[in-house]
Design an enzyme around this catalytic site. Structure first.
Site, PDB file in Angstrom:
ATOM      1  N   ASP A  33      22.426  -6.857  21.177  1.00  0.00           N
ATOM      2  CA  ASP A  33      23.688  -6.512  22.023  1.00  0.00           C
ATOM      3  C   ASP A  33      23.910  -7.718  22.989  1.00  0.00           C
ATOM      4  O   ASP A  33      23.064  -8.667  23.092  1.00  0.00           O
ATOM      5  CB  ASP A  33      23.293  -5.335  22.947  1.00  0.00           C
ATOM      6  N   ASP A  35      26.187  -8.007  26.317  1.00  0.00           N
ATOM      7  CA  ASP A  35      26.322  -7.623  27.973  1.00  0.00           C
ATOM      8  C   ASP A  35      24.985  -7.150  28.388  1.00  0.00           C
ATOM      9  O   ASP A  35      24.734  -5.832  27.835  1.00  0.00           O
ATOM     10  CB  ASP A  35      27.375  -7.164  28.190  1.00  0.00           C
TER      11      ASP A  35
END
Ligand code: IFM
Length: 982
Positions: A33, A35
């Site tokens: 992922d 952020d």
């Protein structure tokens, strides 16, 4: 909040079996992922929101006082984590303001929800460009370590700015593929907590979920990765929510991702020596290709036939001692060398399995002394090559030499050789010498690099303590009855797939040694067992046919690598030097149906290779004054046409090869492969990403090639069809027929795309500069292409003027063992109706339902007796066609002929490598011919026409995501959907 690398890493939960650190053998891909895992963008977002709202509020206050946006409390309360428009609405509502919604057409400075959202995005990107982004300190070293160990990396994010953030953080080069918000919208992906975005990343990388590790900081993200079936789900705890991450499905939660850094290749354990043999051999004739004895003149064929390969590495079954004759070769997919040769050739690697044995200084070879027993077995079920050799040397010393080799199916960068040698009747000095004791590299003229890193352990059976790990020259003492083991591992990494081959090879070698050979062999065997579940084909009542069909499936499955979309399968796969590893139409027309129906991920990767080589195909079309894409007749790594300009023909004559400019059907063949795969899988994402572009660009090529002439027909002149005896002809039936199909398919596809993907299609249409007039022209061209069909006889003329050639029936020729072009001379053959391989018949087979039965029949009766079977691609199509016509004897004859192309023991045709297309064709003859498989919206159906002595023909296919077990027998047929676990 960013974790600091100085913090002591916390391993919050460690349910077994969690590999720590990440094992590059077990995991082929790591998916992140963005952020909160790789980067922290919260401050940038908060600042962009503040800039937006402060300007808006100030304007609204008419220059007077206003309460500014609070970048901490307002940010967290009203906008953080919300979609952009939602954030605008929620914050403004908190200030008692309601704005009209607006839309994409709003002026940039309009006061609507959508326009404010767009402005916020602009501010974010401006700040990203000026301030950069915070990269967590563990992100870079972890990504670099994974990549160095050959683990692929992917980013999955719902952000539309993910690529820009990666770029700003200097991470772009460390991420192989990105599935971001733009891609999600394009393919209609739901995103977290749904598993589809994480699933898509693995599909693109060609990696099974069990072989992937995912990193997430959000609870919904963890759930998504778990639901996608990843082998390891790592919760990244940047805010002290480790327990929640584990509760939502993370196998482990870490504050510092470097806790799971890749194993370093220092101080690995030596492989524990297991007892000989390293695996129980298969003793079932239906699974074995056995070569007894030793015949010097057949040796090069045998080296090809018994090759081992895992799609990334291919290695011929050459004698370890290299004498009395041997043509060893090991190749790595996609690594080509130009050198002094006329065109690029797969680069040969060092001979990793070379092992010369000396007994009291005398070489142990088949050349000297007496062979008491010598058997080599390709154990197809397990992907193992066995050798069992009992030899009496010149002065009566008897030695038993046993060997097992494998190209590891589980970790495609590994090769293994295990030797057991025992003295039967003597004491004395045994010396082993090898060509490859240490890491060696091969550099290609075009800047490619392959590194072969090897390690070995040897021991005496009575003392199983492994000796030093590098094998060069070793001498030890032996006694009668004593046996000695040598286990050698070679790890190969090449720049065709790995950025740092030396590091990758060393990491894989170290990890393999740490696991030990027993585990490695077990995983290899398990992988083959899984493959056979999808790819097996069983014949009852005919062992020869059974072995031939399994051999076909074995070689095809060995040749493919679903995780590498930049390589395809050459005409001789990686089993020999003929055709230099070059890729032909063989792949799409002959091999691809097997993959599309039994191993779709492999089929997808093969077609992605054609997408990667589309720029070269466009350039070739331009060079030929055409539009669209004209694929290379012979293709290597870049897709440039690498067909040699000439070859030495019979009698040493130099023959100019014009096929690069004439076998234009290749373009339609590639498009046909795309549609074969799409039909079988329904993989719309592939079509949007790659397939549609190929079909459209190849149709463009044909529209520009097929010129409208005075007779109102479009003609394609100056081509060569599959029958390469007659070159440079006009209106070749196969070429014209395939072009017609390609044009129609593209026109239909455009209609479908517009209807089914209204969001994604306009972009692609703009990118391809396509307009309605062009699509209309394709339909007109398809309608008007000359088809050569005589409605009176039902015969299709193979090319203009073919029926006027001298009709010289092949049956009159004395010897058919000698190729007819050699027997008569090509210049004479050209003047006759004798053809090399099916052209009209292949066309009819591919579009079977478009031709009435009498046309199918008439053309078979005409062309079959005129075909000299001058290509290995020919008998399989005749077998299939004859079976469909119900000509059992003829079908059987051609099936046998096709089976013997590699496996015959008297033709010697496989010395330069096995014939991968013929093997794909053999599978098709059985499945589409004898079993009579047809596929449609209502699923698979069988219409069997089995040879009389075949009790049963059974196989599995995957059709549109569902597995079916099919069984054809004289008593009837069955199609059984396979129940799979949800
Ligand atoms: O592609 C084929 C061709 O059709 C006949 N000659 C050999 C080539 C490679 O297999």
């Amino acid at each position: 909040m960013a974790a600091s690398t100085e913090d002591a890493p916390t391993l919050t939960a460690t349910p077994p079996p969690i590999p720590t650190p990440i094992d590059p053998i077990r995991f082929q891909a790591a998916v992140f992922d963005l952020d909160g895992v790789l980067t922290g963008t919260a401050e940038l977002h908060a600042a962009a929101w503040k800039q937006l709202f402060d300007a808006f509020l100030k304007k609204r206050a008419g220059g007077g006082d206003f309460k500014p946006f609070d970048a901490v409390s307002d940010y967290q309360t009203y906008v953080d984590g919300r979609p952009r428009a939602d954030g605008v609405r929620t914050f403004l509502t908190s200030r008692g303001i309601t704005l009209p919604e607006g839309g994409p057409g709003d002026a940039a400075d309009a006061d609507t929800v959508q326009a404010l959202g767009a402005r916020k995005d602009d501010y974010f990107l401006e700040r990203l460009a000026s301030d950069g982004v915070k990269v967590f300190p563990d992100a870079l070293p972890l990504l670099a370590g994974l990549r160095a160990a050959g683990v692929k990396t992917a980013l999955v994010s719902s952000s539309r700015n993910a690529k820009a953030v990666l770029e700003a953080g200097g991470l772009t080069a460390l991420i192989d593929i990105v599935v971001d918000g733009v891609e999600g919208a394009r393919f209609g992906l739901a995103g977290k907590p749904a598993p589809d975005t994480f699933g898509r990343a693995l599909q693109v990388l060609g990696v099974e979920p069990a072989r992937a590790v995912g990193f997430e900081d959000a609870l919904v993200g963890v759930e998504a990765i778990r639901a996608a079936g990843y082998g390891l789900v790592v919760g990244v705890d940047r805010v002290g929510h480790a327990a929640a991450l584990v509760a939502h499905g993370a196998h482990v939660a870490v504050t510092d991702m470097m806790t799971l850094a890749v194993a370093t290749p220092t101080a690995p354990a030596d492989p524990p020596l297991a007892a000989w043999p390293p695996a129980p051999p298969t003793f079932d004739v239906d699974w074995m290709v056995v070569e007894d004895g030793f015949v010097l003149t057949r040796e090069h064929e045998i080296e090809s036939m018994l090759s081992i390969s895992n799609g990334h590495l291919g290695s011929r079954a050459s004698l370890a001692e290299g004498e009395p004759i041997s043509a060893p070769a090991t190749f790595v997919a996609g690594l080509f060398d130009t050198g002094p040769r006329p065109s690029p050739t797969l680069a040969p690697l060092p001979n990793w399995s070379h092992l010369a044995t000396f007994i009291e200084g005398t070489p142990l070879t088949l050349r000297e002394g007496r062979i008491l027993a010598h058997r080599r077995t390709l154990d197809m079920r397990q992907g193992l090559l066995w050798r069992d050799w009992l030899h009496e040397g010149p002065v009566g010393r008897i030695t038993h030499f046993q060997e097992c080799r494998l190209a590891c199916a589980y970790d495609r960068r590994l090769l293994l050789q295990s030797v057991a040698l025992s003295s039967q009747n003597y004491a004395g000095a045994l010396t082993f010498k090898t060509e490859l004791g240490e890491a060696t590299d091969v550099r290609t003229t075009s800047g490619g690099l392959a590194v072969v890193d090897a390690a070995a352990a040897w021991a005496t059976a009575s003392d199983l303590t492994a000796q030093p790990a590098r094998l060069a020259d070793v001498t030890l003492h032996t006694e009668p009855g004593q046996s000695h083991r040598i286990d050698r591992l070679a790890a190969v990494a090449a720049s065709s797939q790995d950025g740092q081959p030396a590091v990758v090879a060393a990491a894989h070698l170290a990890a393999a040694r740490a696991h030990g050979l027993t585990e490695l062999v077990a995983r290899h065997r398990e992988t083959w067992a899984e493959r056979w579940q999808g790819g097996d084909i069983r014949v009852a009542g005919d062992t020869e046919a059974q072995v031939a069909l399994r051999f076909a499936a074995y070689q095809l499955m060995s040749a493919a690598d679903p995780s590498d979309p930049r390589v395809s399968i050459g005409a001789r796969a990686m089993t020999g030097v003929t055709y230099s590893g070059h890729v032909f139409w063989d792949t799409e027309i002959y091999m691809l149906p097997f993959f599309a129906l039994t191993w779709p991920a492999a089929a997808r990767a093969l077609l992605m290779y054609r997408h990667h080589t589309l720029p070269a195909a466009r350039a070739k079309a331009t060079q030929h004054g055409a539009r669209g894409a004209y694929y290379a007749w012979e293709s290597a790594d870049t897709g440039e046409d690498v067909t040699p300009a000439s070859v030495i023909g019979p009698g040493g004559i130099v023959i100019e090869i014009k096929l690069a400019h004439q076998e234009q059907h290749i373009s339609a063949d590639v498009a046909f492969g795309v549609c074969t795969y799409w039909q079988a899988t329904g993989d719309d994402a592939f079509m949007l990403e790659a397939g549609a572009e190929i079909v459209i660009e190849t149709a463009r090529f044909w529209a520009s090639r097929a010129a409208l002439e005075a007779d109102g027909k479009r003609h394609i002149r100056g081509v060569t069809g599959p029958d390469e005896y007659h070159t440079g002809v006009d209106d070749d039936a196969y070429t014209n027929g395939m072009a017609r199909w390609n044009l129609r398919a593209a026109a239909a596809l455009v209609g479908q795309m517009a209807a089914r993907w209204p969001d994604a299609w306009p972009d692609l249409r703009t990118q391809l500069k396509l307009d309605d007039a062009e699509v209309a022209d394709w339909s007109a061209a398809a309608r008007d292409i000359y088809d050569g069909l005589d409605p009176k006889t039902g015969l299709i003329e193979q090319f203009e003027g073919y029926f006027g050639l001298t009709d010289l029936p092949l049956s009159r020729l004395v010897s058919r063992a000698i190729p007819v072009d050699v027997l008569l001379g090509l210049d004479r053959v050209v003047r006759t109706t004798i053809i090399k391989q099916p052209d009209v018949l292949l066309l009819i087979w591919l579009f079977w339902n478009d031709y009435p039965p009498e046309v199918r029949e008439a053309n078979f009766r005409y062309y079959e007796p005129r075909c000299a079977q001058g290509s290995s691609l020919s008998p399989c199509i005749h077998a299939l066609y004859a079976a469909r016509l119900g000509e059992a004897e003829l079908a059987r004859k051609y099936f046998r002929q096709a089976s013997e192309i590699d496996l015959s023991n008297n033709r010697g045709d496989a010395a330069g490598g096995i014939h991968a297309a013929a093997l794909g064709g053999l599978w098709q003859a059985a499945v589409f011919g004898f079993a009579g498989l047809t596929l449609g919206d209502d699923g698979p159906k069988l219409d069997p026409r089995l040879p009389p002595d075949w009790g049963e023909l059974a196989f599995r296919i995957r059709w549109r995501g569902k597995d079916y077990d099919l069984c054809a027998s004289p008593q009837g047929s069955s199609v059984t959907p396979v129940e799979t676990a949800p």
